[in-house]
Design an enzyme around this catalytic site. Structure first.
Site, PDB file in Angstrom:
ATOM      1  N   HIS A 137       0.819  -1.223   0.000  1.00  0.00           N
ATOM      2  CA  HIS A 137       0.000   0.000   0.000  1.00  0.00           C
ATOM      3  C   HIS A 137       0.854   1.276   0.000  1.00  0.00           C
ATOM      4  CE1 HIS A 137      -3.623  -2.298   0.384  1.00  0.00           C
ATOM      5  NE2 HIS A 137      -3.250  -2.838   1.525  1.00  0.00           N
ATOM      6  N   ASP A 158      -2.972 -10.619  -2.609  1.00  0.00           N
ATOM      7  CA  ASP A 158      -3.498 -10.173  -1.314  1.00  0.00           C
ATOM      8  C   ASP A 158      -4.997  -9.863  -1.471  1.00  0.00           C
ATOM      9  OD1 ASP A 158      -2.062  -8.786   1.361  1.00  0.00           O
ATOM     10  OD2 ASP A 158      -3.989  -7.879   0.848  1.00  0.00           O
ATOM     11  N   HIS A 204      -6.485  -7.349  -0.363  1.00  0.00           N
ATOM     12  CA  HIS A 204      -6.616  -5.903  -0.584  1.00  0.00           C
ATOM     13  C   HIS A 204      -5.933  -5.518  -1.902  1.00  0.00           C
ATOM     14  CE1 HIS A 204      -6.598  -6.513   3.867  1.00  0.00           C
ATOM     15  NE2 HIS A 204      -7.670  -5.742   3.769  1.00  0.00           N
ATOM     16  N   ASP A 208      -4.466 -12.941   2.963  1.00  0.00           N
ATOM     17  CA  ASP A 208      -5.710 -12.597   3.648  1.00  0.00           C
ATOM     18  C   ASP A 208      -6.963 -12.924   2.829  1.00  0.00           C
ATOM     19  OD1 ASP A 208      -4.637 -10.629   2.061  1.00  0.00           O
ATOM     20  OD2 ASP A 208      -4.591  -9.095   3.624  1.00  0.00           O
TER      21      ASP A 208
HETATM   22 ZN   LIG Z   1      -4.021  -7.354   2.702  1.00  0.00          ZN
END
Ligand SMILES: [Zn+2]
Ligand SMILES: [Zn+2]
Length: 456
Positions: free
Chosen positions: A110, A149, A151, A238
């Site tokens: 991120h 991931d 996200h 995740d």
């Molecule tokens: Zn993540």
């Protein structure tokens, strides 16, 4: 003869955390460590463990504009996480290893090009640092990053959005239902790197079957066409069915099969917060898959058995896959002026929220549409920390393969911004010469960082 080993750096950063109760905390890899030791994986002749290494400040300045300086945004743990990835990459390029797994934290995907603080548990982007390192030190040009991931890897996307030599593919839970709220199929890269960014949002609740539908029908065919010299997997875990932050239903075995099919040179750990029920199994399965070992016996104790997938949601994913295959196949035939306009510069305004540090950033990013190179980039960034005066900085980035005209114009832009009182810091990152300049207005001082000569 090429070595057939898989390298592992295990760096759990047991003394680093955002806060004691934060999901990205010290204990994240505790059970993973036990699992790997108990299974005797490190005794396998195919797996070789390496001691971690620190990245240099310059390795980070090659990618990020850290405000005010790199040293103020990173700790030793960050340098070790990034440095472990470059260490394994060195061994792979030199033929000591066939592939590797940087089982490290803190994560990085991120972290965007400009860094005012921590967002999404990340300060610096380990994969992006690795990409620029591979180009600078090993002359590797075409690189693919596949982000698994839950996200969206918005930081990695941001950094390579205008880079035609880096293919970024991210599949993740639909951004309308999870942080950071981006990663839709229409985010495809800038005018100089159209379709080098590919996003596949997945409706919550889907499992291995849909995961592998996307891998087989979109990701692998695109990689086959792109022919990267080096493949990096942002190995977030995740998407696992027990993860407390995500709502997907992937299993350890699903991740291992993905690893076998993708066959990355290097997997770099990203997220994954079910520290007892997912991480030990997923990490073990990925490691075994990289080493070419049987991973079929790795099964989570909570495994619920195969679950039927929601047909309406599966159909939605199939439509996105078809749409993106179409985009990919027609990428060289589209009228870019129709999408991006005809200006000399393409610009985008961005609002970036740092959820960990509560910073609001406003950016104006401009990229020169150059017929001879990817074009230089300027970023005017204003960050509000919620107290007193916001930070305003100006950043100039020159691509690795810059043409002479872009280089000259970029240095002019840097000089010009140095003369403007509104910018507290002005930065220039010249990837073509591996030089980094930072001007501090209050101190009236310029810092120069020059990288080591190639081959050192
Ligand atoms: Zn993540
Ligand atoms: Zn140019």
């Amino acid at each position: 003869m090429k070595n057939n080993k898989t390298g592992l750096v295990f760096f759990p950063a047991f003394d680093w955390a955002i806060s004691p109760t934060h999901p990205e905390r010290e204990e994240r890899l505790l059970y993973t460590r036990d699992q790997i030791f108990e299974e005797g994986v490190l005794d396998l002749p195919e797996i070789e463990e390496y001691a971690p290494r620190l990245a240099t400040i310059h390795d980070i300045a090659r990618v990020h504009f850290c405000v005010p300086r790199v040293q103020s945004q990173v700790t030793e743990a960050h340098l070790i996480a990034a440095g472990s990835a470059t260490l394994l990459a060195d061994a792979i390029v030199h033929g000591e290893l066939k592939n590797g797994f940087a089982l490290v934290r803190p994560p990085g995907h991120h972290a965007m090009r400009v860094v005012h603080g921590n967002r999404g548990f990340c300060n610096i982007n380990n994969e992006a640092i690795l990409v620029e390192y591979l180009r600078r030190h090993h002359g590797i040009k075409r690189i693919a990053i596949v982000d698994s991931d839950v996200h969206h890897g918005d930081g990695t996307q941001d950094i390579f959005y205008h880079d035609p030599d880096v293919l970024f593919i991210s599949f993740h839970q639909d951004g309308r239902t999870i942080y950071p709220g981006t990663g839709f199929p229409n985010e495809l890269g800038g005018p100089g790197a159209y379709a080098r960014t590919i996003n596949i949002p997945l409706p919550p609740g889907l499992g291995d079957e849909t995961f592998h539908y996307v891998v087989d029908n979109l990701i692998l065919p695109i990689l086959e066409d792109f022919k990267p010299e080096f493949i990096i997997n942002s190995a977030g875990q995740d998407n696992h069915f027990t993860d407390p932050l995500g709502s997907m239903r992937f299993t350890a075995r699903g991740y291992a099969e993905f690893t076998r099919k993708l066959n990355p040179h290097l997997a770099v750990l990203e997220g994954g917060y079910a520290i007892e029920t997912a991480l030990p199994y997923v990490n073990l399965a990925i490691l075994l898959a990289l080493a070419g070992h049987d991973y079929f016996y790795v099964r989570e104790p909570e495994w619920p058995g195969t679950m039927p997938e929601n047909p309406e949601r599966v159909a939605r994913v199939q439509r996105v896959v078809e749409q993106l295959r179409n985009v990919w196949e027609n990428r060289d035939r589209v009228d870019l002026d129709k999408i991006f306009g005809t200006g000399t510069f393409f610009q985008r305004r961005k609002h970036i929220y740092y959820d960990t540090d509560y910073i609001e950033e406003e950016q104006l990013e401009r990229v020169r549409r150059c017929p001879n190179c990817p074009g230089y980039i300027t970023i005017d960034s204003r960050a509000d920390h919620g107290y007193g005066h916001p930070n305003r900085v100006f950043c100039v980035s020159i691509p690795f393969t810059a043409c002479g005209a872009c280089q000259t114009e970029a240095y002019d832009a840097y000089e010009q911004a140095r003369g403007l009182a509104q910018y507290q810091f002005v930065y220039l990152q010249d990837k073509s010469t591996d030089t980094f300049l930072a001007f501090d207005r209050d101190k009236g001082q310029e810092w120069v960082s020059e990288g080591p000569k190639v081959g050192e």
